[in-house]
Scaffold this motif. Sequence first.
Motif, PDB file in Angstrom:
ATOM      1  N   ILE A  67       0.832  -1.196   0.000  1.00 43.22           N
ATOM      2  CA  ILE A  67       0.000   0.000   0.000  1.00 43.22           C
ATOM      3  C   ILE A  67       0.871   1.252   0.000  1.00 43.22           C
ATOM      4  CG2 ILE A  67      -1.623   1.335   1.385  1.00 43.22           C
ATOM      5  CD1 ILE A  67      -2.950  -1.278   2.151  1.00 43.22           C
ATOM      6  N   VAL A  68       1.928   1.204   0.738  1.00 44.64           N
ATOM      7  CA  VAL A  68       2.839   2.346   0.756  1.00 44.64           C
ATOM      8  C   VAL A  68       3.409   2.582  -0.640  1.00 44.64           C
ATOM      9  CG1 VAL A  68       5.049   3.147   1.606  1.00 44.64           C
ATOM     10  CG2 VAL A  68       3.431   2.132   3.179  1.00 44.64           C
ATOM     11  N   THR A  69       3.766   1.472  -1.308  1.00 43.07           N
ATOM     12  CA  THR A  69       4.295   1.583  -2.667  1.00 43.07           C
ATOM     13  C   THR A  69       3.294   2.284  -3.579  1.00 43.07           C
ATOM     14  OG1 THR A  69       5.239  -0.577  -2.241  1.00 43.07           O
ATOM     15  CG2 THR A  69       5.392   0.266  -4.485  1.00 43.07           C
ATOM     16  N   VAL A  70       2.063   1.782  -3.531  1.00 44.69           N
ATOM     17  CA  VAL A  70       1.020   2.342  -4.399  1.00 44.69           C
ATOM     18  C   VAL A  70       0.797   3.814  -4.050  1.00 44.69           C
ATOM     19  CG1 VAL A  70      -1.426   2.262  -4.954  1.00 44.69           C
ATOM     20  CG2 VAL A  70      -0.114   0.151  -4.786  1.00 44.69           C
ATOM     21  N   ALA A  71       0.797   4.112  -2.723  1.00 46.90           N
ATOM     22  CA  ALA A  71       0.566   5.489  -2.309  1.00 46.90           C
ATOM     23  C   ALA A  71       1.676   6.392  -2.840  1.00 46.90           C
ATOM     24  CB  ALA A  71       0.499   5.564  -0.798  1.00 46.90           C
ATOM     25  N   ALA A  72       2.904   5.889  -2.792  1.00 46.48           N
ATOM     26  CA  ALA A  72       4.005   6.704  -3.287  1.00 46.48           C
ATOM     27  C   ALA A  72       3.850   7.005  -4.769  1.00 46.48           C
ATOM     28  CB  ALA A  72       5.326   5.979  -3.031  1.00 46.48           C
ATOM     29  N   ALA A  73       3.556   5.945  -5.546  1.00 44.14           N
ATOM     30  CA  ALA A  73       3.380   6.141  -6.982  1.00 44.14           C
ATOM     31  C   ALA A  73       2.221   7.095  -7.230  1.00 44.14           C
ATOM     32  CB  ALA A  73       3.111   4.802  -7.661  1.00 44.14           C
ATOM     33  N   GLU A  74       1.142   6.921  -6.494  1.00 40.77           N
ATOM     34  CA  GLU A  74      -0.047   7.740  -6.690  1.00 40.77           C
ATOM     35  C   GLU A  74       0.244   9.209  -6.398  1.00 40.77           C
ATOM     36  OE1 GLU A  74      -2.713   7.834  -3.520  1.00 40.77           O
ATOM     37  OE2 GLU A  74      -3.196   9.732  -4.476  1.00 40.77           O
ATOM     38  N   VAL A  75       0.969   9.439  -5.333  1.00 43.75           N
ATOM     39  CA  VAL A  75       1.285  10.820  -4.985  1.00 43.75           C
ATOM     40  C   VAL A  75       2.163  11.453  -6.054  1.00 43.75           C
ATOM     41  CG1 VAL A  75       2.715  12.168  -3.420  1.00 43.75           C
ATOM     42  CG2 VAL A  75       0.940  10.703  -2.522  1.00 43.75           C
ATOM     43  N   ALA A  76       3.117  10.660  -6.557  1.00 47.94           N
ATOM     44  CA  ALA A  76       3.987  11.214  -7.595  1.00 47.94           C
ATOM     45  C   ALA A  76       3.177  11.650  -8.800  1.00 47.94           C
ATOM     46  CB  ALA A  76       5.020  10.155  -8.002  1.00 47.94           C
ATOM     47  N   VAL A  77       2.355  10.750  -9.300  1.00 50.79           N
ATOM     48  CA  VAL A  77       1.558  11.080 -10.496  1.00 50.79           C
ATOM     49  C   VAL A  77       0.547  12.166 -10.167  1.00 50.79           C
ATOM     50  CG1 VAL A  77      -0.046  10.173 -12.177  1.00 50.79           C
ATOM     51  CG2 VAL A  77       1.875   8.800 -11.452  1.00 50.79           C
ATOM     52  N   GLY A  78      -0.126  12.038  -8.993  1.00 46.13           N
ATOM     53  CA  GLY A  78      -1.167  12.996  -8.630  1.00 46.13           C
ATOM     54  C   GLY A  78      -0.621  14.400  -8.533  1.00 46.13           C
ATOM     55  N   LEU A  79       0.543  14.537  -7.903  1.00 41.82           N
ATOM     56  CA  LEU A  79       1.089  15.874  -7.757  1.00 41.82           C
ATOM     57  C   LEU A  79       1.529  16.448  -9.096  1.00 41.82           C
ATOM     58  CD1 LEU A  79       3.012  15.598  -4.376  1.00 41.82           C
ATOM     59  CD2 LEU A  79       0.968  16.909  -4.887  1.00 41.82           C
ATOM     60  N   ALA A  80       2.032  15.568  -9.982  1.00 45.48           N
ATOM     61  CA  ALA A  80       2.367  16.042 -11.327  1.00 45.48           C
ATOM     62  C   ALA A  80       1.118  16.559 -12.035  1.00 45.48           C
ATOM     63  CB  ALA A  80       2.998  14.903 -12.137  1.00 45.48           C
ATOM     64  N   LEU A  81       0.018  15.857 -11.848  1.00 51.21           N
ATOM     65  CA  LEU A  81      -1.239  16.293 -12.465  1.00 51.21           C
ATOM     66  C   LEU A  81      -1.695  17.628 -11.880  1.00 51.21           C
ATOM     67  CD1 LEU A  81      -3.237  12.979 -12.720  1.00 51.21           C
ATOM     68  CD2 LEU A  81      -2.620  14.489 -14.594  1.00 51.21           C
ATOM     69  N   VAL A  82      -1.551  17.757 -10.532  1.00 53.26           N
ATOM     70  CA  VAL A  82      -1.926  19.021  -9.897  1.00 53.26           C
ATOM     71  C   VAL A  82      -1.112  20.165 -10.495  1.00 53.26           C
ATOM     72  CG1 VAL A  82      -1.822  20.310  -7.749  1.00 53.26           C
ATOM     73  CG2 VAL A  82      -2.699  17.971  -7.769  1.00 53.26           C
ATOM     74  N   TYR A  83       0.175  19.878 -10.700  1.00 56.45           N
ATOM     75  CA  TYR A  83       1.052  20.886 -11.262  1.00 56.45           C
ATOM     76  C   TYR A  83       0.569  21.309 -12.647  1.00 56.45           C
ATOM     77  CZ  TYR A  83       5.205  22.757 -13.517  1.00 56.45           C
ATOM     78  OH  TYR A  83       6.064  23.526 -14.232  1.00 56.45           O
ATOM     79  N   GLN A  84       0.260  20.311 -13.489  1.00 53.11           N
ATOM     80  CA  GLN A  84      -0.221  20.616 -14.835  1.00 53.11           C
ATOM     81  C   GLN A  84      -1.534  21.392 -14.780  1.00 53.11           C
ATOM     82  OE1 GLN A  84       0.865  20.459 -17.827  1.00 53.11           O
ATOM     83  NE2 GLN A  84       2.833  19.543 -17.286  1.00 53.11           N
TER      84      GLN A  84
END
Lengths: 102, 634, 173
Positions: A67-84
Motif C-alpha cells: 500500500i505504501v508503494t502504491v501510495a508513493a506512486a499515486e502521490v507522484a503522479v497525482g502531484l504532477a497532475l496538480v502541477y499541470q
Amino acid sequence: MTSVPMDHGLLLAGLLFAVGLAGVLVRRNILYVLMSLEIMMNSAALAFVVAGARWSQPDGQIVFIFIVTVAAAEVAVGLALVYQMFKRMKTLDADAASLMRG
Amino acid sequence: MLDLLWLIPALPLAGFLVLLFAGEKLGKSGVAWVGAGSVGISALIAGLLKWTFLTSPPEGHHFTQALWTWLDVGAFKPEIALYLDPLSLVMTLVVTGVGFLIHLYSVGYMHDDEDYSRFFACMNLFVFAMLILVLADNLLLLYVGWEGVGLCSYLLIGFWYKDPANCKAAQKAFIVTRVGDTAMALGFFLLVTQLGTLQVQDLLERAATRWEPGSGMALATALLLLGGAVGKSGQLPLQTWLPDAMAGPTPVSALIHAATMVTAGVYLIARTYVIYTLAPAAMAAVAVVGALTLLIAGLAAFAQSDIKRVLAYSTISQIGYMFLALGVGAWSAAMFHFMTHAFFKALLFLAAGSVIYALHHEQNIFKMGGIRKQLPLTYRTFLIGASSLAAIPFITSGFYSKDAILYQAFTSEHGHFLLWLAGALGALMTSAYTFRMVFIAFFGEPKTHVHHKPGWVMNFPLLALAFLSTVGGFIELPHFMGHAQFFADFMAPSFAHAAGHAAEAHHGAGLEIGLMVVAMALGLGGIAAAYVLFLAKPEIIEEKMKSEGNRKLHAFLFSGLGFDKLYDTLFVNPYCWIARVNKRDIVDLGYSFLAAVGMLVHFLLGLTVTGRVRWYAAGIAAGCLILMSVMVFT
Amino acid sequence: MTIAFYVASAVALFATLMVVTRRNPVHAVLYLMVSLLAVAVVFFTLGAHFAAALEVIIYAGAIIVLFVFMIMLLNIGPPPSTRQESLLLTPGIWVGPSALSVLLAGLFLYVILAGGRSVQAGSYVDAKTVGISMFEIYFLGVELASMILLAGLVGAYHLGKRDLPDEAEGGNG
C-alpha cells in the motif's frame, strides 16, 4: 508485548478512513483531496497491520508495504497532475476541471 | 404436332427478352421483326394446332403438356403445364391471331415513337402472359398470367408516362382490378382448401362429385371468382377503370382493352363453369351483372365525345353480353361472341387509330367529320366493324353471335324474359351509339385536315380483321338458317359437364324467328334513330340540349353515370382522409412513447454526469455505504 | 504500551481532523505529518516495528516532502489562498459529504462494536519474518509493486515536463 484489543485498532482505522473520506468529498482544493486520499490509504493499511498483529502473521505488514508503494506512486503522479492543472487553469479547484460534463 | 404447344407462349417471351435486353441496338426494323414476328409465328403454330384438332383430335379432345414441376410441398404440387382444349384453343387463336395483326398495325402506328422497343417489349410480354393465362393447366399458373396481363396493362396504359394523367389512369386500372383479383385469390384459397387441388380438370371433377348443387360452398367460390372476373373484364361495379384505360396507345386499347385481356373474366367463368352450374344463384348474379352492365355502358356511350371512350364503353357493354350469356348457361355462345367481338372491336379500334393517326392525334369525334372521303379504306373497314357491333342482320358476324345470346337468354332454363329484354334494349342502344359515332365522325363537313395517310402495314390488319368480322359469324348459324353449329360442336367437349346445355330443348323455328325479327328491328331502328338525330336533323339534339335538365343528364351520362364520383366519395376520399389523418402512424405512438422514455432517462442520467470528480467520489462512497448496509443488516 | 496506543490514536484522529479542516496548506501538511507519525506509534504498539519504521521513512519522510515541494512549486502563499479556501468551503458544500462520512463512521462503529468478541492483538512480528515472507510468498507482488513504481516514475516525469503540449493541439506529446 502488552496487548491491545483488535477492535480498537480497527476502530481507529475506520474513523481515520471516515475522516479521510470526508476530506476527499468536502475539500475542493485538489491538494487537500490528495492529502485526504493519503489518509484513507493509510487507514486501510492500518487495518491490515492490526489484523496481521492479531494473527501474529507477517502478511499484514507485507500488504502495508504494497500500500505504501502504491501510495508513493499515486502521490507522484497525482502531484504532477496538480502541477499541470495549476499551470493550465490557474486554479486548484477540483470542480473547475469539469469539461467531461455530460 | 401438338408437342409444339409450348412454343406458342415461349416465342413472345423470347421476343420480350430480346427486346428488353437488345431492343435499343436492333434498330426500328429489327424491333418490328422481332416484336411482330414472334407473335406471328405463334399464331401460325396456333393455326396448325387448330387444324390438328379438327382433323385428328386427341383423345378426350384435350391435350396436356407438362413442362416441369413448379412446387412440391406435400400434397400441393402445381406444375407448369399447358392445357389445350377447344376453349383454350379458341382463346389462343384469337390472342395470337388478333395479337399478330395488332402488332403488325403497331409497326406503322408507333413508328415515330421514341420508345419503340419498349412498346413492343411490353406488347410481347402481354401476349406471353395472356397465353399463360388461357393455356394454364392449373389456377395457380392462371393467376400468374392473370397478374402478368394486369402488369402489362398498367405498363401500356401508362406508356406515355410523361403525362401525369396517363399515369393516373394506369394506376386506377391497376388498383381497381386488384380489388377483383383479391376476391379471386380468396376464391382460389377456398378451392384449394375445400377440394385440395388447383388443377382445373381435377377441380371440376371433384366439385361435381363433392358439392351438392346449390351448396353454399359452391356459391361462395363462384361469387368470389365472379369478383375477379368482374374486375378484369370491366363489369359492374368495377367498370370505371376501362374508359380511363384509353389513355394508352390505340393498339394497346385494341389488343388489351378490347380483344383479349378484358375478356379474361369471361374465360375464367367459362373455364370453371362446373362450379357455376352447381350454384344457380351465382349464375343469376353473372347474368344480372352482365345485363346491368350492358345497359349502363350503352347509356354512357351515348354522351362520349372521345372516339376511344365510345369504343371503351361499347366494349364494356359487349362484355356484358358475354356475361349475360355465361349467366344463362350459354357457354359456347359467350365464347362465340368473345371471338367475333375480338375481331370487330379490334377492327374498330384499329380503324379509329388510323383516323387518330391521320388527324394527328385528334380523338374528338366532333372535330373529325367527313373522313369518309379522305380515308375511304379506313371508312369502309370502320363501317364493317360498326355494322358488326350494331349487329346488322345476316352479313355481319356480330349479328350471329349476339342473336345466339339473345335466343338463349330467352329460352335457356336459366334465362328470363327480363334478361332478354335488357339484351334487346342493349342491341337498340348499341346500334344507335355506334352509328352516332359513324355519322358524326365520318360524315358531314371535314373539320380537321388529314396529315398523313396510313400505309399498308396499317391497312392490311384492317382488311384482315374486316374479313374476319364478316365471315367469322358464318360458322354458327341459327337453326332455321341451315343450323350450322361448327363452333358449338367444336366447343362442346370443353363444356361436357353442362348437362342442361346439351339437352337444350328446341323451341321451334317460330319463336326463334320471332325473337330474331324483334332484335333485328331494334338494331335497325337504332341505326335509323342515329341517322335522324345525328346526321339528318342534328337540330333536334341542339334544341334539347338547351334545357338545363337535359344538359345535366348529358353530363351525368358523360361521366359514366357518376360511378367515378360515387367511388371517390365512398372509398377514395375517405381513404385519403384516413391516410392524411393517420400520416403520423397511430401504431408509431407506442414506439414514440418508448423513445420518449428513453430520452427522458437519458436526460436524467445525463444530469448526474457533472464532470466533477468529487461528485463521482461521493457516488462511489454512497454506493459502498448502501451495499455495506445491506450486507450488515440483512 | 496500551496507554501509548490510546494516546497515539487520539493524536492521530485529532491531527487528521485538523488536516481536513485547515485552510493553509502548509499547516495541513504539518498536521498530516503528525497524523502519520502517530499512526507509526500505533504500529509500534501493535508489535509491527518494521511497519512503523517504514511509515516514518516513506510516509512522513518522502511523501510529505513531496507535498511540501509541490506547495512551494505552486507558490501559493498564505494570504490569498486561505481566502480562496474560505470561498470554496461554504456550508452547502461540506454538509452533505460530511453527513455521508459520519454515516460511514457510524457503520464502522456498529460493525466493530456489535461484534462483541474482543480479541487481543499485538504479538510481535519482526522484520526478518516479514522479509522472508515477502521474498518467498509475495515475490510476485513485489515484482508488480516495482512495476507500479516504474509507471509512477515515468508518469510523473512526463506530466511534470514544463513544455507539455497543450490539449488543444492534441495531447500525444
